[in-house]
Design an enzyme around this catalytic site. Sequence first.
Site: not given
Length: 293
Positions: A2-3, A59, A111, A282
Amino acid sequence: MPELPEVESVRRSLLPYLPGRSVTEAEVHHPKVLVTPTPPEFISQIKGKRFETLGRRGKLLIFELPPYYLLIHLGMTGQVTFRDPGREDRPFERHPHTGLQRTLQHPVDQHTHIVLHFGDGCALLYRDIRKFGKWRLIHQDNPRLQSELAKVGTDPLTPDWKFEPFLKAVSKSDRPIKAILLDQQICAGVGNIYADEALFVSGIRPESRGSQLSRPRLKKLFQAVPEVLLKGLAAGGTSFSDYVDADGKKGSNQEQLLVYGRYGQACFRCQQTLLRTTVAQRTSSWCKTCQKP
DNA sequence: ACCTCGACCTGGGCGC
DNA sequence: TGCGCCCAGGTCGAGG
């Protein structure tokens, strides 16, 4: 993945393969993966289109397939990989700190929700365990393209990353500095890992309010953000290429995170036990002595 | 404008 | 071996 560093690694890994290739067939397997427009429309629109530039902001992956743009957000667990049937599939490896799965190439499994075929046996695969990712195919003349791009602010690895606007945005805010770093309008591409890392490097506690931080401290933070992102990018690239060389395990441990996920362990700088608190909803790891209020 | 909470999903790790 | 619980890179919308 993700980042920013992970997304940029994905973009770079696709550069040798995608530009110039045309989509001959497309499959969307899982209706709950957010694809816009609807899967049948998506499929008919992308068929026959050719990949040109592969861009990124924060992102968000921004792929050009004239006259469309394909915007991909990987969410928490999205993976975009190129599959060449002439090459061997690889097992998934878990990142030692983050648990993220990585591989150079994998077969279609339960997936894998999207497959773009290129007619030569090669394909682009999208795999996303948690299905938080989004694919949007938008015509270049559709005003929604600009509104989607406008949602992403300044990317710290571009010349747009300038101190005065950053200082202004931070010092007018009473939010915790960590929340400000996670704000994609202000620091596009920073997520939980690199927010913690940048705060450690600049010696600032995650819960410090933006408006209370001095100019010199913010200058340090401003410099730390691209610094930790570049370090992550270099580490990601290293482990990825080590993995290509099939000497996987040693290489993937190269990534050294200073604080993220290390709460309860000793600080590398002062040996104090790193603390864990929740900031901006978070989990945050930080050092009481190295990071001042 | 900001915060908190819950939702969206699946799987891994842990304690019992 | 299994169950229940907590945790995870991200964002979004509702309600205070």
